[in-house]
Design an enzyme around this catalytic site. Structure first.
Site, PDB file in Angstrom:
ATOM      1  CD  GLU A  45      -2.716   1.458   2.259  1.00 10.77           C
ATOM      2  OE1 GLU A  45      -3.815   2.176   2.140  1.00 10.77           O
ATOM      3  OE2 GLU A  45      -2.529   0.615   3.258  1.00 10.77           O
ATOM      4  CG  ASP A 120      -1.543  15.330  -2.377  1.00  8.91           C
ATOM      5  OD1 ASP A 120      -2.190  15.878  -3.084  1.00  8.91           O
ATOM      6  OD2 ASP A 120      -0.724  15.825  -1.222  1.00  8.91           O
ATOM      7  CE  LYS A 124      -1.336  25.511  -6.756  1.00  3.20           C
ATOM      8  NZ  LYS A 124      -0.266  26.718  -6.104  1.00  3.20           N
ATOM      9  CG  ASP A 156     -13.100  11.844  -1.571  1.00  2.00           C
ATOM     10  OD1 ASP A 156     -12.006  11.835  -1.811  1.00  2.00           O
ATOM     11  OD2 ASP A 156     -13.572  12.887  -1.068  1.00  2.00           O
ATOM     12  CB  THR A 195      -8.674   4.454   4.356  1.00  2.00           C
ATOM     13  OG1 THR A 195      -9.396   5.317   3.570  1.00  2.00           O
ATOM     14  CG2 THR A 195      -8.141   3.293   3.164  1.00  2.00           C
ATOM     15  CD  GLU A 196      -7.366   5.072   9.569  1.00  2.00           C
ATOM     16  OE1 GLU A 196      -6.792   4.631  10.549  1.00  2.00           O
ATOM     17  OE2 GLU A 196      -6.974   4.878   8.355  1.00  2.00           O
ATOM     18  CE1 TYR A 197      -7.471  12.341   4.833  1.00  2.00           C
ATOM     19  CE2 TYR A 197      -6.085  10.414   4.601  1.00  2.00           C
ATOM     20  CZ  TYR A 197      -6.327  11.655   4.856  1.00  2.00           C
ATOM     21  OH  TYR A 197      -5.471  12.576   5.313  1.00  2.00           O
ATOM     22  CD  GLU A 198     -13.395   3.182   1.446  1.00  2.00           C
ATOM     23  OE1 GLU A 198     -14.270   2.278   1.171  1.00  2.00           O
ATOM     24  OE2 GLU A 198     -12.420   2.748   1.836  1.00  2.00           O
TER      25      GLU A 198
END
Length: 219
Positions: A45, A120, A124, A156, A195-198
């Site tokens: 990962e 990430d 830009k 997302d 994941t925590e973000y998910e």
């Protein structure tokens, strides 16, 4: 992304038995079976964040070895805290390194699969080369994956997802799976580890996109 410095993080990481020392990582190229002490498929990962995904993957797949890669000490230390609670696991290690170094650390065909979770977006245009699902990194993955190896990517960020799909197409990768709403796609969501973000993004109502790609069309 601005990260809060955590005093002592680097020292704790350097002293941990679960983190391969930065000075010896490249020496393990082609020998990761020996590092784990057994021959099993190896999964990475890249940008593992706080480590929930890779820790749960390792717990659920004792038949495989897992390496979590993270470049920020202040994030890796959180994954390490989870790892230290799971002393039953023998198939999970961490590396603190830049993803650009992958081909220096892993040999051709040594990796069975790669997970990219909520990478990430580097929005830009001038930073496009830093995007983990971009063509520059796909070329690196291509060098270390086994012939049937796959890359799985979740996000997302719809713009980044469309970018990933186009980069894979232009780079000659095969699209094996794709959804724009993972949690409402029964087949793609089977066995999904959040994941925590998910979890956070899903609670806000953000649909999660996922793709699975492989290097070549199989004969």
């Amino acid at each position: 992304m601005r990260l809060r410095n955590i005093p002592g993080a680097r020292e704790a990481i350097a002293a941990s038995e679960f983190v391969v020392p930065e000075g010896t990582m490249k020496d393990q190229k082609g020998h990761w079976d020996a590092v784990f002490g057994c021959t099993r498929p190896l999964y990475l990962e890249i940008g593992m964040g706080k480590g929930r995904f890779i820790t749960e993957m390792a717990a659920g797949r004792p038949d495989a070895n897992f390496i979590g890669i993270e470049k920020y000490s202040s994030v890796l230390i959180r994954a390490l805290e989870k790892r230290q609670l799971r002393t039953d696991l023998t198939n999970l290690l961490f590396l603190r390194m830049e993803a650009e170094e992958l081909t220096d650390v892993f040999a051709p065909g040594e990796v069975a699969g790669i997970y990219l979770n909520f990478s990430d977006p580097w929005p830009k245009d001038r930073h496009a080369k830093r995007r983990l699902p971009g063509r520059e990194f796909l070329a690196r993955y291509d060098q270390i994956l086994s012939p049937d190896g796959r890359v799985e990517f979740k996000t997302d960020n719809r713009v980044l997802f469309e970018f990933a799909l186009e980069e894979a197409r232009l780079s000659g990768w095969r699209l094996d799976g794709c959804t724009y709403d993972l949690h409402h796609d029964e087949e793609m969501a089977r066995g999904n580890i959040m994941t925590e973000y998910e979890e956070r993004f899903s609670e806000r109502g953000n649909p999660i996109c996922k793709l699975i790609i492989s290097r070549h069309i199989l004969e």
